[in-house]
Design an enzyme around this catalytic site. Sequence first.
Site, PDB file in Angstrom:
ATOM      1  N   CYS B 190       0.861  -1.191   0.000  1.00  0.00           N
ATOM      2  CA  CYS B 190       0.000   0.000   0.000  1.00  0.00           C
ATOM      3  C   CYS B 190       0.895   1.238   0.000  1.00  0.00           C
ATOM      4  CB  CYS B 190      -0.881   0.046   1.249  1.00  0.00           C
ATOM      5  SG  CYS B 190      -1.697  -1.499   1.667  1.00  0.00           S
ATOM      6  N   HIS B 194       0.684   4.702  -2.190  1.00  0.00           N
ATOM      7  CA  HIS B 194      -0.007   5.816  -1.527  1.00  0.00           C
ATOM      8  C   HIS B 194       0.863   6.616  -0.554  1.00  0.00           C
ATOM      9  CE1 HIS B 194      -3.810   4.797  -3.340  1.00  0.00           C
ATOM     10  NE2 HIS B 194      -3.656   3.536  -2.984  1.00  0.00           N
ATOM     11  N   ARG B 232     -12.764  -1.158  -0.882  1.00  0.00           N
ATOM     12  CA  ARG B 232     -11.775  -0.422  -1.681  1.00  0.00           C
ATOM     13  C   ARG B 232     -10.391  -1.039  -1.506  1.00  0.00           C
ATOM     14  NH1 ARG B 232      -9.547   1.007  -5.167  1.00  0.00           N
ATOM     15  NH2 ARG B 232      -9.504   2.923  -6.377  1.00  0.00           N
ATOM     16  N   CYS B 236      -7.701  -2.697  -4.473  1.00  0.00           N
ATOM     17  CA  CYS B 236      -6.273  -2.432  -4.654  1.00  0.00           C
ATOM     18  C   CYS B 236      -5.466  -3.720  -4.530  1.00  0.00           C
ATOM     19  CB  CYS B 236      -5.784  -1.383  -3.658  1.00  0.00           C
ATOM     20  SG  CYS B 236      -6.252   0.298  -4.124  1.00  0.00           S
TER      21      CYS B 236
END
Lengths: 128, 275
Positions: B190, B194, B232, B236
Amino acid sequence: MVRTSQQQKLISQSSCVMVMLSIILSIPLKSQGESESTINGRELAHSYDYGNCLACHSAPNDKLAVTLANIAPPLVDMKRRFPSREILFKQIWDARDTYPDTIMPPFGAHMILTEMQIQTIIDYLYTL
Amino acid sequence: MSPLKHVIALIILIASPLAWGNPEEDRQLFIDTFEANIPGVPISQYIHGSLMLSEDALDQYNSIMDFPPFQEMIDQGRKIWETPFKNGQKFANCFENKGANIAGKFPYYNTTLKQVVTFEMALNFCLKQNGETALNLINPETMGTLSAYARSLSDGMLMQIEVPDEEALSKYALGKSFYFRRIGQYNLACASCHLTHGGHYFRDELLSPTIGQAVHFPVFRGGERLYTLQMRYQRCMEAVGATPFKSGSETLNNLEYFHSYLSNGLPLQSSVYRR
């Protein structure tokens, strides 16, 4: 990097036009005079399902490479910068060997691309 | 922080996420990273996620939000929220303050259950306590719409996740370690997208920074679906070629705990349109 809305529009318009043209004329996205392996390499590199290189890299010398990606260095001037095919192969097969913390997917080691496909992509990279 | 200190901090952060410290220090390190990589955008703008760096996208967002095409879905959630259970009780009776201004405290660490409890889990606990059947956590029609309406009762509340003790901290730390773990065929975490590349373009998608992501869920992404935060996450995970963890699993609950903490201090708004 922030694109102006003008730039963004241009990019999305040109990609639309390309796709529309290729659908209407039902021609594959290639121009004459390119070798078969170059075309395949481009498709492999551009496609979401195989290389998806354009997710992270731009390829400013390929007008069909439509992307805003600015995560990784642009794929340009490849022949001069990577005279060794072996080094280029290693970077794509498993970039972790050179950059342990890289976010570039280990395309070979994780079986996303075959050895042959990577070689074909390298042929394409050498046209950039 | 000076640029050099910042770079050093970032190297430490990325090299050994478990080594760094308390949640507040973590949050500050994330903020410092984004402030360095996305200069000139105040953290208060992060509630707009990937839209915040594109005037066009923000305009489009504002016009969609003038007359949200998903209002009907939220009304559907309102109906579920307001319809009394068979025993005459209501959802509102399960929550402090009748459910108003509470969502910013979720997820929280429940000392009795010894686990992280998300808002959607609390809605299901309420159903079960009252002899009703729990809802499927990934059904956009039921849990999606209910959560969207129930959370809208907390619009404007500031996110205020608490990590009160060592046990809670251990769950937070598990969430954090997952955030930095490389997963899937593409071997990405992640944090790769991000944190390290928040504000950069992934093909033609602007990557939203971690901070600000948790305050506006469930989101509407076209079609008729309202996606919860964990749904969500699952998208991803699929995108990097990993098998998504189940919604309501400890892994995703701990992840949501860590992830939501990072948005502390930002105002909630449910629901919004997103890519």
